[in-house]
Design a protein around this motif. Structure first.
Motif, mmCIF file in Angstrom:
data_model
loop_
_atom_site.group_PDB
_atom_site.id
_atom_site.type_symbol
_atom_site.label_atom_id
_atom_site.label_comp_id
_atom_site.label_asym_id
_atom_site.label_seq_id
_atom_site.Cartn_x
_atom_site.Cartn_y
_atom_site.Cartn_z
ATOM 1 N N PHE A 1 0.833 -1.193 0.000
ATOM 2 C CA PHE A 1 0.000 0.000 0.000
ATOM 3 C C PHE A 1 0.876 1.254 0.000
ATOM 4 N N ASP A 2 0.245 2.369 -0.290
ATOM 5 C CA ASP A 2 0.974 3.637 -0.251
ATOM 6 C C ASP A 2 1.238 4.099 1.174
ATOM 7 N N ASP A 3 0.471 3.555 2.123
ATOM 8 C CA ASP A 3 0.618 3.934 3.531
ATOM 9 C C ASP A 3 -0.031 2.839 4.376
ATOM 10 N N ILE A 4 0.014 2.984 5.681
ATOM 11 C CA ILE A 4 -0.712 2.074 6.539
ATOM 12 C C ILE A 4 -2.174 2.076 6.084
ATOM 13 N N GLY A 5 -2.807 0.917 6.076
ATOM 14 C CA GLY A 5 -4.107 0.800 5.428
ATOM 15 C C GLY A 5 -5.290 1.379 6.172
ATOM 16 N N TYR A 6 -5.179 1.514 7.496
ATOM 17 C CA TYR A 6 -6.309 1.903 8.331
ATOM 18 C C TYR A 6 -6.297 3.402 8.659
ATOM 19 N N GLN A 7 -7.481 3.926 8.925
ATOM 20 C CA GLN A 7 -7.552 5.314 9.386
ATOM 21 C C GLN A 7 -7.084 5.451 10.827
ATOM 22 N N TYR A 8 -7.388 4.424 11.643
ATOM 23 C CA TYR A 8 -6.999 4.447 13.057
ATOM 24 C C TYR A 8 -6.583 3.050 13.501
ATOM 25 N N VAL A 9 -5.705 3.011 14.495
ATOM 26 C CA VAL A 9 -5.234 1.751 15.070
ATOM 27 C C VAL A 9 -5.281 1.883 16.589
ATOM 28 N N ILE A 10 -5.661 0.799 17.266
ATOM 29 C CA ILE A 10 -5.785 0.821 18.727
ATOM 30 C C ILE A 10 -4.891 -0.253 19.334
ATOM 31 N N GLY A 11 -4.056 0.154 20.291
ATOM 32 C CA GLY A 11 -3.170 -0.778 20.976
ATOM 33 C C GLY A 11 -3.850 -1.472 22.139
ATOM 34 N N GLY A 12 -3.196 -2.504 22.646
ATOM 35 C CA GLY A 12 -3.750 -3.266 23.756
ATOM 36 C C GLY A 12 -3.873 -2.476 25.042
ATOM 37 N N ASP A 13 -3.141 -1.374 25.138
ATOM 38 C CA ASP A 13 -3.231 -0.514 26.325
ATOM 39 C C ASP A 13 -4.343 0.522 26.186
ATOM 40 N N GLY A 14 -5.040 0.501 25.053
ATOM 41 C CA GLY A 14 -6.118 1.446 24.811
ATOM 42 C C GLY A 14 -5.704 2.691 24.052
ATOM 43 N N THR A 15 -4.410 2.859 23.761
ATOM 44 C CA THR A 15 -3.958 4.020 23.003
ATOM 45 C C THR A 15 -4.509 3.975 21.585
ATOM 46 N N VAL A 16 -5.054 5.104 21.135
ATOM 47 C CA VAL A 16 -5.553 5.219 19.765
ATOM 48 C C VAL A 16 -4.510 5.975 18.946
ATOM 49 N N PHE A 17 -4.146 5.406 17.801
ATOM 50 C CA PHE A 17 -3.147 6.004 16.921
ATOM 51 C C PHE A 17 -3.796 6.468 15.619
ATOM 52 N N GLU A 18 -3.365 7.618 15.147
ATOM 53 C CA GLU A 18 -3.768 8.087 13.829
ATOM 54 C C GLU A 18 -3.028 7.277 12.779
ATOM 55 N N GLY A 19 -3.774 6.596 11.901
ATOM 56 C CA GLY A 19 -3.171 5.893 10.789
ATOM 57 C C GLY A 19 -3.121 6.848 9.601
ATOM 58 N N ARG A 20 -4.042 6.664 8.657
ATOM 59 C CA ARG A 20 -4.181 7.658 7.584
ATOM 60 C C ARG A 20 -4.975 8.865 8.066
ATOM 61 N N GLY A 21 -5.770 8.668 9.122
ATOM 62 C CA GLY A 21 -6.647 9.729 9.577
ATOM 63 C C GLY A 21 -7.926 9.770 8.767
ATOM 64 N N TRP A 22 -8.923 10.509 9.244
ATOM 65 C CA TRP A 22 -10.238 10.486 8.613
ATOM 66 C C TRP A 22 -10.321 11.271 7.318
ATOM 67 N N LYS A 23 -9.296 12.044 6.990
ATOM 68 C CA LYS A 23 -9.348 12.855 5.772
ATOM 69 C C LYS A 23 -9.003 12.070 4.514
ATOM 70 N N TYR A 24 -8.444 10.864 4.662
ATOM 71 C CA TYR A 24 -7.946 10.129 3.500
ATOM 72 C C TYR A 24 -8.539 8.723 3.411
ATOM 73 N N GLN A 25 -8.775 8.292 2.173
ATOM 74 C CA GLN A 25 -9.297 6.954 1.947
ATOM 75 C C GLN A 25 -8.316 5.906 2.453
ATOM 76 N N GLY A 26 -8.867 4.836 3.018
ATOM 77 C CA GLY A 26 -8.039 3.748 3.514
ATOM 78 C C GLY A 26 -7.795 2.690 2.450
ATOM 79 N N ALA A 27 -7.094 1.637 2.845
ATOM 80 C CA ALA A 27 -6.832 0.482 1.983
ATOM 81 C C ALA A 27 -7.026 -0.759 2.841
ATOM 82 N N HIS A 28 -8.234 -0.914 3.365
ATOM 83 C CA HIS A 28 -8.502 -1.986 4.317
ATOM 84 C C HIS A 28 -9.657 -2.896 3.914
ATOM 85 N N SER A 29 -10.583 -2.375 3.092
ATOM 86 C CA SER A 29 -11.782 -3.145 2.731
ATOM 87 C C SER A 29 -12.207 -2.815 1.309
ATOM 88 N N PRO A 30 -11.730 -3.582 0.315
ATOM 89 C CA PRO A 30 -12.118 -3.320 -1.073
ATOM 90 C C PRO A 30 -13.636 -3.241 -1.215
#
Length: 270
Positions: free
Chosen positions: A156-185
């Motif tokens: 992919f051109d970048d990480i596929g998801y808009q957001y990622v969540i760790g086991g400690d509950g931390t939420v990470f910005e992936g592509r963010g909500w402004k950009y199309q993902g590459a996770h579900s054709p």
């Protein structure tokens, strides 16, 4: 998640070795005592990227700190859900310009990431770098197929998801909500994709991770990223896969009622 509420203020830097204008991989030290280097993105950043100093680096290099400097995107802070910025976890630049994503989206798709489990923020930060590297790597899955169609996957051109969540509950910005993902054709142009780090085929995510997932769904509606009539799916609802894990999937209907399958999912047949 201590430290999110305090935004770092950078006012100056001191050169330790050489000149930033001419030397590659020059070590520098911001006046608050945090050090780092200018480096090419072919070398994985140990800590965070600081855009404030990129213009001091040679062309095609970015300023990378030696330790992570955690800052929030602020988009969900008022909901008590700080989201770690891409630069903070050390995200590399997208390989190509990403397509924009509309707001008021109809779908919220949940994934898991087998092989990338973590239970503390330090490990989860490293997992984020690993997932992005994996997604951006050029590779082929020889011998594999979906619906009888051979798959040649080149990354992919970048990480596929808009957001990622760790086991400690931390939420990470992936592509963010402004950009199309590459996770579900079939759904990438009309959905937010969220991935929980870990394999949940036989186990459940931590309570912290599950709570953050629920809170993220609420927040994205409050800022008009998701439609109030959005539909929640597990990845397996729209593609032939075990994702997001059998045990986890069993809990989603209850956790996300009345949003669960409010719009009937359609299996991708590409």
């Amino acid at each position: 998640m201590d430290g999110f509420s305090t935004q770092l203020k950078w006012t100056c830097i001191f050169l330790l070795y050489g000149s930033l204008a001419g030397d590659s991989n020059v070590a520098v030290k911001p006046c608050n005592g945090v050090s780092g280097t200018c480096q090419n993105e072919n070398t994985q950043c140990k800590g965070s990227y600081l855009q404030q100093f990129d213009d001091k680096c040679p062309d095609n290099e970015r300023f990378c700190t030696n330790i992570h400097q955690i800052q929030s995107t602020k988009e969900c802070d008022t909901k008590g859900l700080p989201i770690v910025k891409r630069d903070s976890w050390g995200a590399r630049t997208s390989l190509k310009t990403l397509n924009d994503l509309d707001s008021d989206l109809s779908f919220f798709v949940i994934h898991h990431a087998d092989g990338y489990s973590c239970s503390d923020q330090k490990t989860c930060l490293q997992r984020m770098k690993e997932v992005q590297k994996d997604h951006q790597s050029k590779r082929k899955e020889k011998g594999k197929s979906y619906f009888g169609v051979p798959i040649s996957f080149s990354g992919f051109d970048d990480i596929g998801y808009q957001y990622v969540i760790g086991g400690d509950g931390t939420v990470f910005e992936g592509r963010g909500w402004k950009y199309q993902g590459a996770h579900s054709p079939g759904y990438n142009t009309k959905s937010i994709g969220v991935c929980l780090l870990g394999n949940f085929t036989a186990t459940l995510p931590s309570n912290d991770a599950a709570t953050s997932l629920k809170n993220l769904h609420v927040c994205l509606q409050s800022i008009n990223v998701l439609s109030p009539n959005n539909s929640v799916y597990g990845h397996r609802d729209i593609r032939q896969t075990e994702c997001p894990g059998t045990e986890f999937y069993k809990t989603l209907k209850t956790q996300f009622a009345p949003f669960w399958h409010s719009i009937e999912p359609e299996m991708w047949k590409g």
